[in-house]
Design an enzyme around this catalytic site. Structure first.
Site, PDB file in Angstrom:
ATOM      1  N   ILE A   1       0.879  -1.116  -0.023  1.00  0.00           N
ATOM      2  CA  ILE A   1      -0.069   0.156  -0.083  1.00  0.00           C
ATOM      3  C   ILE A   1       0.789   1.302  -0.109  1.00  0.00           C
ATOM      4  CG2 ILE A   1      -0.472   0.316   2.428  1.00  0.00           C
ATOM      5  CD1 ILE A   1      -3.273   0.576   1.983  1.00  0.00           C
TER       6      ILE A   1
ATOM      7  N   VAL B   1       4.419  -5.339  10.451  1.00  0.00           N
ATOM      8  CA  VAL B   1       3.345  -6.280  10.084  1.00  0.00           C
ATOM      9  C   VAL B   1       3.541  -7.675  10.795  1.00  0.00           C
ATOM     10  CG1 VAL B   1       1.294  -7.227   8.719  1.00  0.00           C
ATOM     11  CG2 VAL B   1       2.045  -4.828   8.434  1.00  0.00           C
TER      12      VAL B   1
ATOM     13  N   HIS C   1       5.968 -12.014   5.806  1.00  0.00           N
ATOM     14  CA  HIS C   1       5.799 -11.581   4.225  1.00  0.00           C
ATOM     15  C   HIS C   1       7.169 -11.325   3.689  1.00  0.00           C
ATOM     16  CE1 HIS C   1       5.838  -8.103   7.292  1.00  0.00           C
ATOM     17  NE2 HIS C   1       6.381  -7.376   6.022  1.00  0.00           N
ATOM     18  N   MET C   2       7.176 -11.774   2.477  1.00  0.00           N
ATOM     19  CA  MET C   2       8.259 -11.216   1.698  1.00  0.00           C
ATOM     20  C   MET C   2       8.054  -9.930   0.492  1.00  0.00           C
ATOM     21  SD  MET C   2       9.869 -13.808  -1.530  1.00  0.00           S
ATOM     22  CE  MET C   2      10.754 -14.805  -0.601  1.00  0.00           C
ATOM     23  N   HIS C   3       9.023  -9.049   0.837  1.00  0.00           N
ATOM     24  CA  HIS C   3       8.889  -7.777  -0.098  1.00  0.00           C
ATOM     25  C   HIS C   3       9.465  -8.340  -1.569  1.00  0.00           C
ATOM     26  CE1 HIS C   3       7.898  -4.782   3.134  1.00  0.00           C
ATOM     27  NE2 HIS C   3       8.417  -5.646   4.043  1.00  0.00           N
TER      28      HIS C   3
HETATM   29  P1  AMP Z   1       7.494  -4.804   7.324  1.00  0.00           P
HETATM   30  O1  AMP Z   1       8.006  -3.316   7.589  1.00  0.00           O
HETATM   31  O2  AMP Z   1       8.301  -5.595   6.462  1.00  0.00           O
HETATM   32  O3  AMP Z   1       6.613  -5.392   8.479  1.00  0.00           O
HETATM   33  O4  AMP Z   1       6.398  -4.141   6.016  1.00  0.00           O
HETATM   34  C1  AMP Z   1       4.965  -4.189   6.283  1.00  0.00           C
HETATM   35  C2  AMP Z   1       4.588  -3.682   4.895  1.00  0.00           C
HETATM   36  O5  AMP Z   1       3.370  -3.843   4.812  1.00  0.00           O
HETATM   37  C3  AMP Z   1       4.896  -2.149   4.800  1.00  0.00           C
HETATM   38  O6  AMP Z   1       5.742  -2.031   3.332  1.00  0.00           O
HETATM   39  C4  AMP Z   1       3.408  -1.462   4.557  1.00  0.00           C
HETATM   40  O7  AMP Z   1       3.259  -0.505   3.568  1.00  0.00           O
HETATM   41  C5  AMP Z   1       2.686  -2.733   3.971  1.00  0.00           C
HETATM   42  N1  AMP Z   1       1.112  -2.740   4.443  1.00  0.00           N
HETATM   43  C6  AMP Z   1       0.587  -2.529   5.644  1.00  0.00           C
HETATM   44  N2  AMP Z   1      -0.590  -2.477   5.544  1.00  0.00           N
HETATM   45  C7  AMP Z   1      -0.953  -2.824   4.226  1.00  0.00           C
HETATM   46  C8  AMP Z   1      -2.241  -3.147   3.515  1.00  0.00           C
HETATM   47  N3  AMP Z   1      -3.507  -3.083   4.151  1.00  0.00           N
HETATM   48  N4  AMP Z   1      -2.091  -3.462   2.218  1.00  0.00           N
HETATM   49  C9  AMP Z   1      -0.931  -3.702   1.640  1.00  0.00           C
HETATM   50  N5  AMP Z   1       0.576  -3.347   2.256  1.00  0.00           N
HETATM   51  C10 AMP Z   1       0.352  -2.958   3.604  1.00  0.00           C
END
Ligand code: AMP
Ligand code: ZN
Length: 115
Positions: free
Chosen positions: A32, A97, A101-103
């Site tokens: 997002i 979050v 998750h994998m970026h």
């Molecule tokens: P991390 O710092 O690795 O936990 O990354 C969490 C990622 O989740 C961040 O890049 C946020 O922009 C993304 N994020 C949080 N909420 C959402 C959402 N509802 N939809 C898509 N991405 C999200």
């Protein structure tokens, strides 16, 4: 599923997202707040807080995340120039979050994270 987990709710279709892929094991959707022209998140459908919670039986889902990363990188047209796959685990790594998750990030030259 963890009801107060934003990514569990995206996997379940309870929260809106730009879903690019979903199967029985993994889901991919656009971040997002993208930090690169392509910024996709690939998550296991099963909730795990972080890498600390990974179990041997998660190997199929974790392996599938790489296969989908490869396919999405190709679909985004960034395979040849390159992309970065990042998994932040825990607060020192900047995890925000707590659903693993994998970026998948690419589409521009990125600074090397280790300087
Ligand atoms: P991390 O710092 O690795 O936990 O990354 C969490 C990622 O989740 C961040 O890049 C946020 O922009 C993304 N994020 C949080 N909420 C959402 C959402 N509802 N939809 C898509 N991405 C999200
Ligand atoms: Zn979750």
């Amino acid at each position: 599923m963890v009801h107060n987990c934003v990514f569990c709710r995206i996997v379940a279709g309870e929260l809106p997202s730009t879903k690019l892929y979903q199967d029985d094991l993994v889901t991919a959707f656009r971040d997002i707040h993208p930090v690169a022209p392509t910024h996709i998140l690939i998550v296991p459908n099963r909730h795990m807080n972080s890498v600390n919670d990974v179990l041997p039986e998660d190997e199929p889902a974790l392996g599938r995340m790489f296969v989908i990363a490869r396919h999405l990188a190709e679909a985004e047209g960034i395979s040849q120039l390159g992309y970065r796959l990042t998994i932040n685990s825990g607060s020192h790594a900047g995890q925000v979050v707590f659903h693993l998750h994998m970026h998948l990030m690419g589409g521009q030259r990125m600074r090397h994270p280790l300087g």
